[in-house]
Scaffold this motif. Sequence first.
Motif, mmCIF file in Angstrom:
data_model
loop_
_atom_site.group_PDB
_atom_site.id
_atom_site.type_symbol
_atom_site.label_atom_id
_atom_site.label_comp_id
_atom_site.label_asym_id
_atom_site.label_seq_id
_atom_site.Cartn_x
_atom_site.Cartn_y
_atom_site.Cartn_z
ATOM 1 N N GLN A 315 0.846 -1.192 0.000
ATOM 2 C CA GLN A 315 0.000 0.000 0.000
ATOM 3 C C GLN A 315 0.881 1.240 0.000
ATOM 4 N N ASP A 316 0.585 2.187 -0.885
ATOM 5 C CA ASP A 316 1.310 3.452 -0.876
ATOM 6 C C ASP A 316 0.993 4.201 0.408
ATOM 7 N N ARG A 317 1.982 4.900 0.926
ATOM 8 C CA ARG A 317 1.795 5.576 2.219
ATOM 9 C C ARG A 317 0.787 6.719 2.122
ATOM 10 N N ASP A 318 0.561 7.278 0.923
ATOM 11 C CA ASP A 318 -0.367 8.401 0.798
ATOM 12 C C ASP A 318 -1.730 7.962 0.265
ATOM 13 N N MET A 319 -1.973 6.653 0.227
ATOM 14 C CA MET A 319 -3.278 6.133 -0.167
ATOM 15 C C MET A 319 -3.896 5.438 1.045
ATOM 16 N N TYR A 320 -5.149 5.057 0.931
ATOM 17 C CA TYR A 320 -5.763 4.292 2.012
ATOM 18 C C TYR A 320 -6.875 3.427 1.448
ATOM 19 N N SER A 321 -7.281 2.444 2.221
ATOM 20 C CA SER A 321 -8.333 1.540 1.775
ATOM 21 C C SER A 321 -9.692 2.105 2.174
ATOM 22 N N ASN A 322 -10.555 2.321 1.196
ATOM 23 C CA ASN A 322 -11.891 2.856 1.494
ATOM 24 C C ASN A 322 -12.952 1.762 1.498
ATOM 25 N N ASP A 323 -12.509 0.505 1.557
ATOM 26 C CA ASP A 323 -13.442 -0.619 1.637
ATOM 27 C C ASP A 323 -12.899 -1.625 2.646
ATOM 28 N N PRO A 324 -13.504 -1.722 3.819
ATOM 29 C CA PRO A 324 -12.992 -2.655 4.834
ATOM 30 C C PRO A 324 -13.109 -4.114 4.433
ATOM 31 N N GLY A 325 -13.852 -4.387 3.367
ATOM 32 C CA GLY A 325 -13.993 -5.767 2.905
ATOM 33 C C GLY A 325 -12.982 -6.160 1.848
ATOM 34 N N THR A 326 -11.984 -5.325 1.622
ATOM 35 C CA THR A 326 -10.991 -5.596 0.579
ATOM 36 C C THR A 326 -10.334 -6.971 0.704
ATOM 37 N N PRO A 327 -9.880 -7.390 1.892
ATOM 38 C CA PRO A 327 -9.256 -8.723 1.977
ATOM 39 C C PRO A 327 -10.198 -9.845 1.545
ATOM 40 N N LEU A 328 -11.472 -9.727 1.891
ATOM 41 C CA LEU A 328 -12.426 -10.771 1.503
ATOM 42 C C LEU A 328 -12.639 -10.770 -0.008
ATOM 43 N N ARG A 329 -12.651 -9.590 -0.600
ATOM 44 C CA ARG A 329 -12.804 -9.518 -2.057
ATOM 45 C C ARG A 329 -11.592 -10.144 -2.750
ATOM 46 N N MET A 330 -10.432 -9.907 -2.176
ATOM 47 C CA MET A 330 -9.229 -10.520 -2.735
ATOM 48 C C MET A 330 -9.284 -12.039 -2.599
ATOM 49 N N LEU A 331 -9.777 -12.517 -1.457
ATOM 50 C CA LEU A 331 -9.844 -13.965 -1.233
ATOM 51 C C LEU A 331 -10.844 -14.642 -2.163
ATOM 52 N N CYS A 332 -11.792 -13.873 -2.683
ATOM 53 C CA CYS A 332 -12.727 -14.450 -3.652
ATOM 54 C C CYS A 332 -11.982 -14.974 -4.882
ATOM 55 N N TYR A 333 -10.825 -14.404 -5.159
ATOM 56 C CA TYR A 333 -9.984 -14.893 -6.255
ATOM 57 C C TYR A 333 -8.944 -15.890 -5.740
ATOM 58 N N ALA A 334 -8.308 -15.552 -4.624
ATOM 59 C CA ALA A 334 -7.219 -16.394 -4.118
ATOM 60 C C ALA A 334 -7.707 -17.762 -3.649
ATOM 61 N N CYS A 335 -8.954 -17.848 -3.199
ATOM 62 C CA CYS A 335 -9.487 -19.118 -2.692
ATOM 63 C C CYS A 335 -10.265 -19.894 -3.744
ATOM 64 N N ASP A 336 -10.277 -19.389 -4.959
ATOM 65 C CA ASP A 336 -10.991 -20.076 -6.030
ATOM 66 C C ASP A 336 -10.087 -21.153 -6.626
ATOM 67 N N PRO A 337 -10.395 -22.431 -6.442
ATOM 68 C CA PRO A 337 -9.510 -23.489 -6.945
ATOM 69 C C PRO A 337 -9.361 -23.493 -8.459
ATOM 70 N N ALA A 338 -10.310 -22.880 -9.162
ATOM 71 C CA ALA A 338 -10.239 -22.883 -10.624
ATOM 72 C C ALA A 338 -9.101 -22.011 -11.146
ATOM 73 N N ILE A 339 -8.727 -20.971 -10.397
ATOM 74 C CA ILE A 339 -7.665 -20.072 -10.864
ATOM 75 C C ILE A 339 -6.521 -19.963 -9.868
ATOM 76 N N GLN A 340 -6.628 -20.655 -8.757
ATOM 77 C CA GLN A 340 -5.658 -20.504 -7.672
ATOM 78 C C GLN A 340 -4.229 -20.771 -8.130
ATOM 79 N N SER A 341 -4.039 -21.792 -8.952
ATOM 80 C CA SER A 341 -2.685 -22.176 -9.353
ATOM 81 C C SER A 341 -2.055 -21.196 -10.330
#
Length: 360
Positions: A315-341
């Motif tokens: 994360q850039d020091r002068d930016m911030y996350s405006n969505d507290p659900g960002t990690p879960l949105r990322m996990l929607c891709y990272a935990c998908d076995p179809a594209i995980q590899s």
Amino acid sequence: MGSQSLKDQYSTTAGPFNSPPFHTVERLPWTGLNRVFAAIYGCAILALLYHHVQTLANSKTLASFSITLSLLIADLVLAFMWVSAQAFRMCPIRRKEYPENLKRLVKEEDFPGLDVFICTADPYKEPPMGVVNTALSLMAYDYLTEKISVYVSDDGGSAFTLLAFMEAAKFAGHWLPFCRKKNIMDRRPDAYFSSPQFSSSEADEIKEIYESMKGRVENAMNRGEVSENYINNDEEREAFNKWKPGFTPQDHPTIIQVLLDSRHNKDITGHFLPNLIYVSRQKSKTSPHHFKAGALNVLLRVSTIMTNAPIILTQDRDMYSNDPGTPLRMLCYACDPAIQSTLGFVQFPQRFQGINKYDY
């Protein structure tokens, strides 16, 4: 390929047959118009370049030749810039994540750890309170706090930055439970306090604590030193004792300070707080340091030893996350076995505000 077939190709599911998707993707309806426009515009560019070449071949004076050649070179550069920007317009898509489906199929305690990297370098060009606000917005994610570790790289080796994060560690004990209770979307404190949402007696109390923290940090910077008045215990005193005579931003030893430990530190409601680690890598005038790339490499090595989370967020020091659900949105891709590899990284779009008129 039609929009439905594209959606079928990329819409993915996880878990049992017919389980709900973690994420979907669909082609936007104006794809055809983009391609038609690109074809027409491309033909116009080719016609213009052909005209320049013909004019250049028929030039009879040095002045005419020089002017035409300059125009040809300029238009070639502009044409290259235009062509290189067309890739994402040829097949624009819209992605959508479904964190609620993820929670149904993956237990929260099974979510992977998350190491967050934030880099800063100069406390005067990059005020510590700005970096603190960035860190607090990430620490307040809707995610198991004991699985979040925030690493702050201070390439300037500034005692003011360390002081700011010591104060932030204390403020986090109030801010994180407040965000959870109020379900705040914008979890960067200064952004929240300047928003229309800010209107309650409880918020006033939190703001008072924040302003006190901010005042202490800014007063120390105005005085040019972290005096005894800002040190609360022997542990903090030991940390600041590392700033000895001869310590400069370009020449200093490594400093690693654990400010919050998720195994021990709790907020005012009894919930564990995320890990918060301050890192200032060793520097020497005789060795190259490779700027931010070098700082990230050091954070990678330190985090590997301390927490070794499988997911890293930079994360850039002068930016911030405006969505507290960002990690879960990322996990929607990272935990998908179809594209995980085959998944390398997930990038979220940036929104810029208050841009300087000279910042292009």
